[in-house]
Design a protein around this motif. Structure first.
Motif, PDB file in Angstrom:
ATOM      1  N   TYR A  78       0.816  -1.208   0.000  1.00 62.57           N
ATOM      2  CA  TYR A  78       0.000   0.000   0.000  1.00 62.57           C
ATOM      3  C   TYR A  78       0.853   1.264   0.000  1.00 62.57           C
ATOM      4  CZ  TYR A  78      -4.140  -2.833   0.777  1.00 62.57           C
ATOM      5  OH  TYR A  78      -5.154  -3.735   0.622  1.00 62.57           O
ATOM      6  N   THR A  79       0.330   2.280  -0.666  1.00 66.27           N
ATOM      7  CA  THR A  79       1.001   3.580  -0.717  1.00 66.27           C
ATOM      8  C   THR A  79       0.038   4.673  -0.268  1.00 66.27           C
ATOM      9  OG1 THR A  79       2.072   5.201  -2.164  1.00 66.27           O
ATOM     10  CG2 THR A  79       0.348   3.877  -3.152  1.00 66.27           C
ATOM     11  N   ASN A  80       0.579   5.710   0.354  1.00 64.65           N
ATOM     12  CA  ASN A  80      -0.224   6.859   0.749  1.00 64.65           C
ATOM     13  C   ASN A  80      -0.312   7.907  -0.363  1.00 64.65           C
ATOM     14  OD1 ASN A  80      -0.768   5.914   3.387  1.00 64.65           O
ATOM     15  ND2 ASN A  80       1.269   6.575   4.065  1.00 64.65           N
ATOM     16  N   ILE A  81       0.435   7.663  -1.447  1.00 64.08           N
ATOM     17  CA  ILE A  81       0.453   8.599  -2.574  1.00 64.08           C
ATOM     18  C   ILE A  81      -0.646   8.225  -3.564  1.00 64.08           C
ATOM     19  CG2 ILE A  81       1.854   9.595  -4.415  1.00 64.08           C
ATOM     20  CD1 ILE A  81       2.933  10.156  -1.629  1.00 64.08           C
ATOM     21  N   ASN A  82      -1.414   9.216  -4.006  1.00 66.44           N
ATOM     22  CA  ASN A  82      -2.435   8.954  -5.030  1.00 66.44           C
ATOM     23  C   ASN A  82      -1.776   8.517  -6.327  1.00 66.44           C
ATOM     24  OD1 ASN A  82      -4.581   9.704  -3.345  1.00 66.44           O
ATOM     25  ND2 ASN A  82      -4.379  11.858  -3.916  1.00 66.44           N
TER      26      ASN A  82
ATOM     27  N   ILE B 265      14.066   3.114 -13.488  1.00 63.21           N
ATOM     28  CA  ILE B 265      12.650   3.485 -13.435  1.00 63.21           C
ATOM     29  C   ILE B 265      11.967   2.815 -12.242  1.00 63.21           C
ATOM     30  CG2 ILE B 265      10.436   3.204 -14.615  1.00 63.21           C
ATOM     31  CD1 ILE B 265      11.936   3.600 -17.255  1.00 63.21           C
ATOM     32  N   LYS B 266      12.267   1.547 -12.006  1.00 62.82           N
ATOM     33  CA  LYS B 266      11.686   0.849 -10.857  1.00 62.82           C
ATOM     34  C   LYS B 266      12.105   1.512  -9.549  1.00 62.82           C
ATOM     35  CE  LYS B 266      11.524  -3.706 -13.091  1.00 62.82           C
ATOM     36  NZ  LYS B 266      12.118  -5.072 -13.087  1.00 62.82           N
TER      37      LYS B 266
ATOM     38  N   LYS C 284       9.094   7.064  -4.966  1.00 60.75           N
ATOM     39  CA  LYS C 284       7.913   7.930  -4.964  1.00 60.75           C
ATOM     40  C   LYS C 284       6.753   7.327  -4.181  1.00 60.75           C
ATOM     41  CE  LYS C 284       4.590  10.263  -7.985  1.00 60.75           C
ATOM     42  NZ  LYS C 284       4.217  10.631  -9.374  1.00 60.75           N
ATOM     43  N   TYR C 285       6.482   6.045  -4.406  1.00 61.74           N
ATOM     44  CA  TYR C 285       5.264   5.447  -3.855  1.00 61.74           C
ATOM     45  C   TYR C 285       5.490   4.581  -2.619  1.00 61.74           C
ATOM     46  CZ  TYR C 285       2.984   6.922  -8.177  1.00 61.74           C
ATOM     47  OH  TYR C 285       2.477   7.670  -9.232  1.00 61.74           O
ATOM     48  N   LEU C 286       6.704   4.062  -2.430  1.00 58.72           N
ATOM     49  CA  LEU C 286       6.913   3.075  -1.368  1.00 58.72           C
ATOM     50  C   LEU C 286       7.996   3.464  -0.380  1.00 58.72           C
ATOM     51  CD1 LEU C 286       6.684  -0.173  -3.530  1.00 58.72           C
ATOM     52  CD2 LEU C 286       4.892   0.864  -2.141  1.00 58.72           C
ATOM     53  N   ASN C 287       8.330   4.741  -0.337  1.00 60.59           N
ATOM     54  CA  ASN C 287       9.328   5.219   0.626  1.00 60.59           C
ATOM     55  C   ASN C 287      10.628   4.422   0.527  1.00 60.59           C
ATOM     56  OD1 ASN C 287      10.240   6.934   2.666  1.00 60.59           O
ATOM     57  ND2 ASN C 287       9.544   5.576   4.315  1.00 60.59           N
ATOM     58  N   LYS C 288      11.048   4.180  -0.731  1.00 60.17           N
ATOM     59  CA  LYS C 288      12.322   3.511  -1.027  1.00 60.17           C
ATOM     60  C   LYS C 288      12.368   2.062  -0.542  1.00 60.17           C
ATOM     61  CE  LYS C 288      14.859   7.885  -0.770  1.00 60.17           C
ATOM     62  NZ  LYS C 288      16.000   8.607  -0.200  1.00 60.17           N
ATOM     63  N   ASN C 289      11.253   1.361  -0.567  1.00 58.96           N
ATOM     64  CA  ASN C 289      11.192  -0.035  -0.163  1.00 58.96           C
ATOM     65  C   ASN C 289      11.962  -0.895  -1.165  1.00 58.96           C
ATOM     66  OD1 ASN C 289      10.598  -2.676   0.491  1.00 58.96           O
ATOM     67  ND2 ASN C 289       8.395  -2.388   0.603  1.00 58.96           N
ATOM     68  N   THR C 290      13.177  -1.254  -0.816  1.00 51.47           N
ATOM     69  CA  THR C 290      14.052  -1.981  -1.748  1.00 51.47           C
ATOM     70  C   THR C 290      13.672  -3.453  -1.880  1.00 51.47           C
ATOM     71  OG1 THR C 290      15.636  -2.414   0.037  1.00 51.47           O
ATOM     72  CG2 THR C 290      15.999  -0.439  -1.331  1.00 51.47           C
ATOM     73  N   GLN C 291      12.823  -3.967  -0.982  1.00 47.90           N
ATOM     74  CA  GLN C 291      12.441  -5.377  -1.018  1.00 47.90           C
ATOM     75  C   GLN C 291      11.276  -5.630  -1.968  1.00 47.90           C
ATOM     76  OE1 GLN C 291      14.353  -7.603   0.651  1.00 47.90           O
ATOM     77  NE2 GLN C 291      15.541  -5.769   1.162  1.00 47.90           N
ATOM     78  N   PHE C 292      10.640  -4.568  -2.413  1.00 49.85           N
ATOM     79  CA  PHE C 292       9.474  -4.722  -3.284  1.00 49.85           C
ATOM     80  C   PHE C 292       9.892  -5.300  -4.634  1.00 49.85           C
ATOM     81  CE2 PHE C 292       6.384  -3.295  -6.415  1.00 49.85           C
ATOM     82  CZ  PHE C 292       5.175  -3.573  -5.783  1.00 49.85           C
TER      83      PHE C 292
END
Length: 210
Positions: free
Chosen positions: A50-54, A131-132, A138-146
């Protein structure tokens, strides 16, 4: 000088042909509902982050806007419009994202935007990873595990970001709550019911004859 003229003409001709082939390749994907259904089901079945960014484009292309509204938000010149499915329309616009040339593809059902994507034709592995990385920042607060290959980014409104990395590299932004996907899902459920009913009828018929 003549050589230069011929060279420039040949380059423009080849570039135009390549671009036409690219556009036609993109459009072939969207000739049937099955592509959209598969995209929706895969997005829905993937693990969600989940992301808090629209989730919407930098041109403010919010889901549900009309074709006319979308044309105002993007430069309509040099766009390609295609109709294949009933009540649906695909608009393709040549653009750039950063330094990367791409096609912005907008999908409308009953004059309402339900999906848009960026399709890239010539990205190498480093370009894709860059790009990933930006999407994660932008959307996942730099979640490198995604992992985009098995996970989906989801916002509070039920909008998804899904990446397809096959012949072309495509970043999809879709509204899972749009009436178009609800309709596809209902049709799939009804089809599965009919298949199951037919299977049961064949079993009964076989049992009666044996």
């Amino acid at each position: 000088m003549i050589k230069n003229i011929v060279y420039n003409f040949a380059n423009k001709f080849l570039s135009k042909n390549n671009d036409t082939y690219f556009v036609n390749s993109i459009l072939r994907k969207y000739k049937s509902k099955s592509y959209y259904l598969t995209l929706y089901l895969n997005s829905d079945e993937n693990k969600k982050e989940y992301t808090n960014i629209n989730i919407y484009d930098t041109n403010n292309l919010k889901f549900g806007i009309t074709y006319r509204e979308a044309k105002k938000k993007i430069a309509y010149k040099d766009s390609v419009v295609k109709k294949d499915l009933v009540n649906s329309l695909v608009l393709i616009k040549k653009t750039t994202v950063g330094d990367y040339p791409t096609k912005l593809v907008l999908h409308f059902y009953k004059n309402s935007l339900f999906l848009f994507n960026y399709t890239f034709s010539n990205l190498d592995k480093n370009d894709k990873n860059s790009i990933k990385k930006i999407l994660k920042e932008k959307y996942l607060n730099k979640n490198t595990q995604f992992d985009f290959s098995s996970q989906t980014i989801l916002d509070h409104a039920g909008n998804y970001i899904v990446i397809e990395d096959d012949v072309y590299f495509t970043i999809n932004y879709l509204s899972s709550k749009h009436q178009f996907f609800k309709l596809l899902n209902e049709e799939e459920i009804e089809l599965n019911k009919k298949v199951k009913q037919n299977s049961e009828l064949k079993k009964i018929e076989l049992r009666n004859k044996l």
